[in-house]
Design an enzyme around this catalytic site. Structure first.
Site, PDB file in Angstrom:
ATOM      1  N   LYS A 148       0.847  -1.207   0.000  1.00 40.96           N
ATOM      2  CA  LYS A 148       0.000   0.000   0.000  1.00 40.96           C
ATOM      3  C   LYS A 148       0.872   1.243   0.000  1.00 40.96           C
ATOM      4  O   LYS A 148       2.029   1.230   0.460  1.00 40.96           O
ATOM      5  CB  LYS A 148      -0.960   0.040   1.189  1.00 40.96           C
ATOM      6  CG  LYS A 148      -0.330   0.148   2.591  1.00 40.96           C
ATOM      7  CD  LYS A 148       0.029   1.567   3.031  1.00 40.96           C
ATOM      8  CE  LYS A 148       0.752   1.594   4.372  1.00 40.96           C
ATOM      9  NZ  LYS A 148       1.591   2.748   4.605  1.00 40.96           N
ATOM     10  N   ASP A 200      -3.077  -1.375   9.637  1.00 41.30           N
ATOM     11  CA  ASP A 200      -3.139  -1.368   8.167  1.00 41.30           C
ATOM     12  C   ASP A 200      -3.735  -2.655   7.591  1.00 41.30           C
ATOM     13  O   ASP A 200      -3.939  -2.757   6.379  1.00 41.30           O
ATOM     14  CB  ASP A 200      -1.727  -1.235   7.566  1.00 41.30           C
ATOM     15  CG  ASP A 200      -1.121   0.138   7.786  1.00 41.30           C
ATOM     16  OD1 ASP A 200      -1.852   1.077   8.133  1.00 41.30           O
ATOM     17  OD2 ASP A 200       0.111   0.260   7.603  1.00 41.30           O
TER      18      ASP A 200
END
Ligand code: ATP
Length: 301
Positions: free
Chosen positions: A10, A140
């Site tokens: 990401k 996350d």
């Protein structure tokens, strides 16, 4: 019978960080995007719980714990406990995502492990439960399950997918030596004792994203951890300037760094920027598009 799950790195297109809370976490308003740099995790049936990790040439294997601290094994144990069954299986992880690079590589592996165990153990865990377990493991990790482009609030774990009409081109330059995420947050606290309680809103970034125009997105990119990361590693500032001189629309530190990512206007722009950076002596220059999918089965049982 084995299962292979692929999970993506990401980046944060917007990372607004508020003043540290009493529980030690920082309130975030962030926009994540999953980009095409992947770890692949394969799980095979076994009586014990084992893990082997193979890493790409650009990764130092010493950075990845091989014992019970590896987040893959923690994820497997957590899901097994939730399901009331033993945690077993032989994991093999092939890592391409830089370690301690601000690209959530460990989170990607954890999300992949949850999906793989759920499939191999035939648990059919609800999406809500998987997201809850993911959030317990790390802020996350829910995003690593969801993928695409998504807004994250709370400590980043409360994730809502957002419309993203673009096919964005990125160049990523990992650093040889990782940067500790907690150390970067601590330095943020030192540099910004007056940080607002409410983090900088992601709304302007979302408006730019909706246009699908790379230049608009480039102007809207925002990362509150960039200043502390560059203060700890001044060479990151030089790298950003270099990539922008080589044609990128904008460079920024990815999450807590030290990977630097560059938004480019096209595939051709990304190739030129990557070639320019490689020609300037950068050992590892990766090119990727986003958004891509979250953790998903690619070879299924
Ligand atoms: P984030 O962007 O979520 O802050 P990061 O990309 O900076 O994370 P990771 O690669 O996720 O960092 O790793 C952070 C630390 O987690 C590593 O330094 C390592 O000690 C530990 N770790 C545990 N399991 C793993 C794993 N499977 N892969 C990588 N690191 C792991």
């Amino acid at each position: 019978m084995t299962v292979t799950v692929r999970a993506a790195a990401k980046i944060n297109l917007h990372l607004g960080v508020g003043r540290v809370r009493e529980d030690g976490f920082h309130p975030l308003d962030t926009v994540y995007q999953a980009i095409g740099i992947h770890d692949d995790l394969t799980l095979a049936p076994a009586d014990d719980l084992t893990l082997t990790t193979r890493v790409a040439d650009h990764i130092d294997p010493a950075g990845v714990p091989d014992g019970p601290d590896n987040i893959v094994l923690r994820a497997a144990r957590l899901l097994a406990a939730h399901a009331g069954r033993p945690a077993n299986g032989a994991f093999e992880v092939r890592k391409d995502i830089p370690v301690a690079g601000g690209m959530a590589g460990g989170s990607a592996d954890a999300a992949a492990a949850l999906v793989a165990c759920d499939r191999l153990w035939d648990l059919r865990t609800s999406d809500d439960d998987l997201l809850r377990l993911a959030a317990e493991l790390g802020s996350d990790i829910p995003f690593s399950l969801v993928g695409g482009t998504a807004r994250g609030v709370g400590r980043g774990e409360l994730v809502t997918p957002v419309d993203d009409p673009g096919a964005w081109w990125w160049v990523a330059v990992p650093a040889t030596e990782g940067l500790s995420t907690p150390a970067v947050y601590r330095h943020f606290d030192e540099l910004r004792p007056d940080a607002p309680e409410v983090p900088a809103s992601a709304e302007p970034l979302l408006a730019a994203l909706a246009t699908g125009e790379p230049l608009r997105l480039a102007r809207a990119l925002h990362n509150d951890l960039q200043e502390p990361a560059i203060d700890l590693r001044p060479e990151l500032g030089d790298l950003i300037a270099l990539g922008e001189a080589e044609g990128a629309l904008r460079g920024m530190v990815s999450g807590s760094g030290p990977t630097v990512v560059f938004l480019c206007d096209s595939a051709e722009g990304a190739r030129e920027t990557a070639a320019g950076l490689a020609g300037s002596g950068r050992d590892v220059v990766l090119t990727a598009t986003g958004p891509v999918a979250g953790a998903h089965v690619v070879v299924g049982a």
